[in-house]
Design a protein around this motif. Sequence first.
Motif, PDB file in Angstrom:
ATOM      1  N   GLY A 133     -13.753 -18.226 -13.734  1.00 17.70           N
ATOM      2  CA  GLY A 133     -13.972 -16.988 -12.987  1.00 17.70           C
ATOM      3  C   GLY A 133     -15.027 -17.126 -11.919  1.00 17.70           C
ATOM      4  N   ALA A 134     -16.236 -17.487 -12.319  1.00 17.81           N
ATOM      5  CA  ALA A 134     -17.351 -17.716 -11.396  1.00 17.81           C
ATOM      6  C   ALA A 134     -18.338 -18.631 -12.106  1.00 17.81           C
ATOM      7  N   THR A 135     -18.920 -19.564 -11.375  1.00 18.28           N
ATOM      8  CA  THR A 135     -19.877 -20.485 -11.983  1.00 18.28           C
ATOM      9  C   THR A 135     -21.212 -19.789 -12.201  1.00 18.28           C
ATOM     10  N   GLY A 136     -22.085 -20.458 -12.959  1.00 20.25           N
ATOM     11  CA  GLY A 136     -23.431 -19.935 -13.128  1.00 20.25           C
ATOM     12  C   GLY A 136     -24.162 -19.801 -11.807  1.00 20.25           C
ATOM     13  N   LEU A 137     -23.855 -20.695 -10.869  1.00 16.66           N
ATOM     14  CA  LEU A 137     -24.451 -20.599  -9.531  1.00 16.66           C
ATOM     15  C   LEU A 137     -24.008 -19.320  -8.839  1.00 16.66           C
ATOM     16  N   ASP A 138     -22.724 -18.989  -8.960  1.00 17.12           N
ATOM     17  CA  ASP A 138     -22.208 -17.761  -8.351  1.00 17.12           C
ATOM     18  C   ASP A 138     -22.870 -16.529  -8.964  1.00 17.12           C
ATOM     19  N   VAL A 139     -23.036 -16.556 -10.279  1.00 19.83           N
ATOM     20  CA  VAL A 139     -23.679 -15.428 -10.957  1.00 19.83           C
ATOM     21  C   VAL A 139     -25.120 -15.283 -10.487  1.00 19.83           C
ATOM     22  N   ALA A 140     -25.820 -16.406 -10.363  1.00 17.78           N
ATOM     23  CA  ALA A 140     -27.210 -16.357  -9.916  1.00 17.78           C
ATOM     24  C   ALA A 140     -27.311 -15.827  -8.487  1.00 17.78           C
ATOM     25  N   ARG A 141     -26.354 -16.214  -7.623  1.00 20.15           N
ATOM     26  CA  ARG A 141     -26.356 -15.692  -6.251  1.00 20.15           C
ATOM     27  C   ARG A 141     -26.181 -14.178  -6.260  1.00 20.15           C
ATOM     28  N   ILE A 176     -21.331 -11.145 -14.061  1.00 23.84           N
ATOM     29  CA  ILE A 176     -21.860 -10.401 -12.912  1.00 23.84           C
ATOM     30  C   ILE A 176     -21.772  -8.904 -13.156  1.00 23.84           C
ATOM     31  N   GLU A 177     -20.611  -8.450 -13.612  1.00 28.33           N
ATOM     32  CA  GLU A 177     -20.416  -7.017 -13.841  1.00 28.33           C
ATOM     33  C   GLU A 177     -21.337  -6.491 -14.934  1.00 28.33           C
ATOM     34  N   ARG A 178     -21.477  -7.255 -16.014  1.00 32.88           N
ATOM     35  CA  ARG A 178     -22.309  -6.799 -17.121  1.00 32.88           C
ATOM     36  C   ARG A 178     -23.793  -6.815 -16.762  1.00 32.88           C
TER      37      ARG A 178
END
Length: 289
Positions: A75-83, A56-58
Amino acid sequence: MKTRPSGTAAQNDGGKPTALIAEDEPPIAAALQRELAKAWPALQIVATVVNGLDAIERIKALQPDVAFLDISMPGATGLDVARACAKLATPPQIVFVTAYDQYALDAFDAAAIDYLLKPVDPARLARTVDRLRELLARAHVPPDAAADTHVHADLQRLLGQLEQITRNVQTENRSQDTSRSAPLRYLRASSGNDIRIVPVDEVLYFEAADKYVVVTTRTGEVLIRTSLKELCAQLDPARFWQVHRGTVVNVDQVESASVSALGKMSLKLRGHSGVVAVSKQYAHLFRQM
């Protein structure tokens, strides 16, 4: 590529398209990067991360054109990153790298954003690259509110589909837990872009490979995403014997056991040219063969 304000982190030499890879298994990330170099030489990988929060940060800092996201990450799932990407002014094109093969085929084919099954198949990746090039080419036109709304709507729709996939997988796992008394009869395995159904009776042996298990039959090898420990809990212990820390054989397929001059035991399996090593811990199982 997407239209961005001048001077942002997305600017790169020659205006090349950029991508980020988020994958917590380094061998898979490295394999994906190698295949991308062949399928899309112009693509510049600006970052490879193993953690969803880092992704997310990058993505916020680098603003890549494409993000290849593993669904399951620490840390965070791919779903979280996509959100998180869906909230950005210029979200990257999302390509999910997934092991949820039995549900992904229908769900993703209906979506505007693509997916890849693990292990990545070069021919399937080539089609993904073609789709991404087309999407990025469209982004060269002057931006308008309607187009931005459409991109965000596609991403939100995909997130909804992925959440349904996750619920379906959890439901299936609970169903398997309640029927654990019956030994596993079939395996679903990824073979390129196909889903292969492998009868357990046809398996010669299983071998642990990081987060995967290599399934060997007389016709070849396939991968399933599970641990050997989880798989063994579903097999008939009378038929499937552990012979090494990372190896389980189908004893019905064992033709003979032999011991070398150095005292090392190995198994010959029916219809299979290779041999399977047996550790000293399990050698007693075959002393009478």
